[in-house]
Design an enzyme around this catalytic site. Structure first.
Site, PDB file in Angstrom:
ATOM      1  CG  HIS A  82      -1.719   1.205   1.431  1.00  0.00           C
ATOM      2  ND1 HIS A  82      -3.097   1.216   1.312  1.00  0.00           N
ATOM      3  CD2 HIS A  82      -1.386   2.482   1.750  1.00  0.00           C
ATOM      4  CE1 HIS A  82      -3.550   2.431   1.539  1.00  0.00           C
ATOM      5  NE2 HIS A  82      -2.523   3.215   1.821  1.00  0.00           N
ATOM      6  CD  GLU A  83       2.860   4.905   2.808  1.00  0.00           C
ATOM      7  OE1 GLU A  83       3.168   6.055   2.452  1.00  0.00           O
ATOM      8  OE2 GLU A  83       1.714   4.603   3.173  1.00  0.00           O
ATOM      9  CG  HIS A 130       0.354   6.232  -0.442  1.00  0.00           C
ATOM     10  ND1 HIS A 130      -0.718   6.704  -1.167  1.00  0.00           N
ATOM     11  CD2 HIS A 130      -0.175   5.689   0.686  1.00  0.00           C
ATOM     12  CE1 HIS A 130      -1.838   6.440  -0.514  1.00  0.00           C
ATOM     13  NE2 HIS A 130      -1.534   5.827   0.604  1.00  0.00           N
ATOM     14  CD  GLU A 146      -4.874   7.027   1.684  1.00  0.00           C
ATOM     15  OE1 GLU A 146      -4.438   5.860   1.622  1.00  0.00           O
ATOM     16  OE2 GLU A 146      -4.220   7.951   2.184  1.00  0.00           O
TER      17      GLU A 146
END
Length: 960
Positions: free
Chosen positions: A500-501, A504, A532
């Site tokens: 997930h990160e 980003h 997100e």
């Protein structure tokens, strides 16, 4: 008067989720559009799960460490030890529905429902505006709160929590919207004081039953959003005293810990806000000298003593708030006195120690109660060495991991390969692999991973970022902070959160122009839903099967179709209601699989920074009824088939030892199978293995439009990867691939640039450099210590430079330098050498520096030490050193171990009678055991067991 401190309103979407409850998803307060980030003293709102990965705030991205310390709230929330049961609410209400009710019906309804049945608390829209613009209604709610404060019982809290959340929502929304400006004024906040006092005067206002604990919690929260005076603070004293007096029982009671935390935090928050709004000094306020009893109870918390897993959060908060509130004591130095006591009481480099030092730096000029300066920067660097001792580099240094000593090498390798799977699928979708702004900090991605959630709390002290989350990415630093976790500590694995990160990171580097939170595209949370949900979507990346829905996301979708988000709700989601992560994932998964052209257009508009057309397109999609119907059907399909899905993770194929294979051969086989032209291969060095990329041009068939061409290309690339995997070399099972730069040639054929990445296993050139530091070393404060690099050599070149880092902020470029230490202690010394090929190699050793040299008088009290017999001892100030002797008659190996019972700063060194200046052995720490072995020659030996800090402690000694 506004509770608005130094900063103008920040991007609400840049959240650092504010709740730390042992990594268990817990919702204990009303939702808001932006979770309260204490780094800016904006109104407090809701609390969320520590499982989630979050973005930084604008303060995180732009302020230096010292500035963040000054404006930040680094308090620590109590740890929840039980996972809550999910509550199925029977009926929900909107503020529009509540606004239609007459006052009597409204009051009756609020008294019977939970705050979380009101769906749009802490959100601003026309309905909430209409509800909160009615001053008369607000006064009715405040007055009713007072009535209920007078009548609540041990068994019935009379709905006080719901009334408080409605008021907190009002003050929160009012802060951000000028149409409700009256709700910003302290004069209106003060209207809550009579209600607060009515609650506190009720004899049931104490810790006790669940209903009582709930009321105490609400009391603290309302003060934080409304206001306090000396009387409301004094009423809180008995609550704190009751908690302190029963600490052994209450410390494990989450609800009571939460209540005490909210009381102290709310009061401190209001007082600090008042200082900022009025520009007054503490001694110019109503609280000065009038709340000593309250501060004294906070001080008791600060000095509890023995730190345990249950009370560490409490002690840290006690020190934190003792420092902040101490200036309001009738003795304005009381806070400094208490935090100095705390610094000396708790283990060096512990969380409590760091909180004390930071309070000295932030509020007391960087000096302790005795006037001694504290070097926060030096202490911080020591902390990083202790908690993050390992460094791993990949891809020629463009990816760096800094980790705790218990984070395994296997886990680091898995995360690296997980990043490659996500990267491949991400570049396929956006069609770009060139950094939008090369030269930014994210040219090197740094991943900081602590051993566990408890040590992650130290990230506040070591780097200055919020830790009430599952991890945080700071784009301005190109750095991601998180921690290793067990299934009991988090519903997500580290790899899942990392994926997930890492997305980003990719978004910031390749998709969204400008740093996070800056620029018009970020304003008004335009990208919240996208970024997100996009990160949750790409966390499902695979090597050969595109991007798949994750079971952990599907399980978060409501089983009730009526409760699921619409397209419009999803596209305009904002931080606060964390369900939108799942619904935004579902929408993007639908677009990826069924309307790729829409998905592609959204990303093109974002990458082009075309705010006007992005807004227009988003609005158009939000009103598309056909899209919404298909979106709802897709979610139902996911739910119906969720047992068929899993959570993608890298396979063991990445970790096995692959046979050597020449890169030229690898290139030729990929070119042949993939049918690419103009291919080139590039090799990259990493710590555990090398990797390669093969880049080339692929020409496909007749173009059928970009969307269809993309689908054909993705299918073709997956088939190529599968074909390569069927070949005899196992390294092909590490290969990922993506394609970018879509175009159509003159023959109406589509073309892409394609990139393959995988492990490189050709025989390596010997590049070993041996670094010999000839340590460990010992010495005396203010006396020279001679360091040697004899034996350092490069096997395939010559050493051309030396860089010694002595661990105290000084360096030397000499091969064999001397150095003088100004303070006693144990230092980590690092030597970096570079050879004629430009390759760097590093090694470390320890140096122990004592305050006073051992003289002949020091040995007058020597104790004869028997072999194979456990000896007990202690080091209690002023006794700094114990001296033992033993005799060796024949050459033999001697094993010395000292158990450091209290984990004080201590070690041992051993001298032979023939040379009392240079020791023959010294202790190496292994947990709390200081061990060492050496080949002893005959003669008398002197064993010095000594401490190098101000702590006292006992030890056990065994020589065999």
């Amino acid at each position: 008067m506004n509770k608005n401190l130094r900063f103008t309103q920040m991007m609400i979407g840049i959240s650092t989720m504010a709740l730390s409850f042992g990594s268990i998803q817990t919702q204990v307060s009303a939702e808001e559009t932006a979770p309260y980030n204490i780094l800016q003293m904006k109104p407090m709102g809701t609390e969320t799960s520590k499982d989630e990965i979050v973005h930084a705030t604008k303060a995180d991205e732009t302020l230096n460490f010292e500035e963040r310390l000054k404006i930040g709230d680094f308090s620590q929330r109590p740890t929840l030890v039980m996972k809550r049961d999910e509550i199925q609410l029977k009926q929900s209400y909107t503020l529009a529905e509540l606004n239609k009710m007459p006052n009597s019906e409204l009051i009756d309804t609020l008294s019977k429902i939970s705050w979380n049945q009101i769906t749009d608390l802490f959100q601003f829209n026309q309905d909430t505006k209409a509800f909160y613009q009615n001053k008369e209604r607000m006064n009715v709610i405040i007055n009713e709160l007072g009535q209920r404060g007078r009548t609540f019982t041990k068994e019935n809290s009379k709905g006080i929590e719901t009334f408080v959340e409605v008021l907190r929502s009002a003050f929160y929304v009012g802060y951000y919207n000028n149409e409700l400006s009256y709700l910003k004024e302290r004069s209106f906040h003060d209207k809550c004081l009579p209600a607060l006092k009515a609650i506190a005067k009720n004899r049931n206002f104490t810790l006790g039953t669940a209903e009582q604990d709930r009321v105490v919690t609400a009391y603290g929260k309302l003060i934080g959003n409304a206001s306090s005076d000396t009387e409301t603070v004094q009423y809180a004293v008995n609550v704190l005293k009751h908690y302190n007096d029963n600490l052994s029982t209450y410390v494990s009671d989450y609800a009571k810990g939460q209540a005490v935390y909210e009381i102290v935090k709310g009061i401190d928050y209001d007082i600090q806000s008042y200082l900022q709004d009025t520009n007054k000094q503490p001694n110019e306020t109503m609280w000065y000298g009038k709340i000593d009893n309250f501060i004294n109870e906070v001080n008791r918390i600060a000095l509890v003593g023995n730190i345990t897993n249950e009370n560490s959060w409490l002690i840290n908060n006690g020190i934190y708030y003792a420092g902040r509130l101490g200036k309001f004591h009738s003795n304005p130095n009381k806070g400094l006195e208490v935090i100095t006591q705390a610094m000396n009481l708790y283990p060096r480099l512990s969380g409590a120690y760091f909180v004390a030092v930071e309070q000295m730096k932030t509020n007391y000029g960087g000096k302790d109660y005795s006037g001694n300066a504290v070097d926060l920067q030096k202490i911080r660097e020591e902390g990083k060495q202790q908690y993050l001792p390992k460094t791993y580099t990949f891809d020629d240094g463009s990816i760096v991991f800094k980790t705790g000593d218990k984070v395994t090498e296997e886990k680091i390798k898995r995360l690296y390969w997980a990043a490659k799977e996500v990267k491949a699928q991400y570049h396929r979708v956006i069609g770009n692999d060139k950094a939008l702004e090369p030269g930014n900090a994210d040219d090197v991605l740094t991943i900081v991973i602590y051993n566990n959630p408890d040590e992650y709390q130290l990230n506040r002290q070591l780097y200055g970022y919020e830790t009430n989350n599952g991890g945080i990415y700071i784009e301005e630093k190109g750095t991601f902070f998180t921690y290793e976790r067990t299934p009991k500590q988090s519903i997500y694995s580290l790899e899942e959160l990392f994926r997930h990160e890492f997305t980003h990171y990719l978004q910031g580097r390749y998709e969204v122009p400008g740093l996070f939170g800056s620029g018009e595209m970020y304003q008004n949370e335009r990208l919240t839903w996208f970024q997100e949900g996009n990160a949750e979507f790409f966390a499902g990346s695979t090597r050969t099967n595109n991007v798949v829905p994750r079971k952990s996301m599907i399980s978060g979708l409501s089983s009730d179709p009526a409760s699921r988000y619409t397209v419009k709700q999803t596209l305009f989601s904002k931080y606060g209601s964390w369900d939108f992560y799942k619904y935004s994932f579902a929408l993007q998964s639908y677009l990826y699989n069924h309307q790729f052209e829409t998905f592609d257009k959204l990303q093109d508009l974002i990458r082009a920074n075309d705010v006007k057309n992005y807004d227009s397109y988003r609005e158009s999609l939000s009103n598309n009824t056909q899209l919404n119907a298909e979106y709802q059907a897709y979610m139902q399909q996911l739910i119906d088939n969720q047992d068929k899905y899993n959570v993608p993770k890298v396979t063991n194929d990445y970790l096995i030892q692959h046979a050597p294979k020449p890169l030229a051969e690898v290139k030729n086989e990929i070119v042949d199978v993939a049918n690419i032209k103009d291919a080139k291969i590039t090799k990259y060095e990493s710590q555990f293995f090398n990797t390669f990329t093969v880049e080339g041009k692929y020409t496909g068939g007749t173009s059928k439009g970009e969307s269809e061409d993309w689908k054909a290309m993705s299918k073709q690339v997956n088939q190529t990867l599968e074909q390569l995997s069927q070949k005899g070399w196992s390294g092909y099972k590490t290969v990922t691939a993506y394609f970018v730069n879509y175009r159509v040639n003159a023959a109406n054929q589509f073309e892409y640039d394609i990139v393959f990445h995988g492990v490189a296993t050709e025989e390596k050139e010997k590049t070993t450099t041996i670094v010999n530091m000839n340590g460990p070393y010992s010495g005396i404060v203010n006396e020279e210590i001679q360091f040697h690099s004899d034996g350092t050599k490069s096997e395939n070149g010559k050493v051309i430079s030396y860089l010694w880092n002595f661990g105290d902020g000084t360096t030397s470029t000499e091969a064999n330098p001397t150095h003088v230490y100004g303070e006693k202690g144990t230092y980590t010394v690092e030597l970096t050498v570079k050879d004629s090929r430009g390759k760097e190699s590093k090694e470390q050793t320890k140096v122990t520096v004592k305050q006073d040299p051992q003289t002949s008088e020091s040995y007058e009290e020597e104790k004869v030490l028997p072999f194979n017999t456990l000896v007990k001892g202690n080091l209690i100030t002023p006794d700094q050193t114990d001296v033992y002797t033993f005799n060796v008659t024949d050459p033999k190996e001697v094993d010395i171990s000292v158990v450091n019972e209290q984990n004080i700063g201590m070690t041992w060194v051993l001298y032979h009678e023939s040379d009392m200046q240079n020791y023959v052995a010294c202790g190496e720490d292994e947990g709390n055991v200081i061990k060492g072995k050496f080949a002893a020659k005959p003669g008398k030996y002197y064993l010095n067991v000594y401490k190098f800090d101000d702590k006292n402690g006992e030890y056990s000694l065994l020589v065999k």
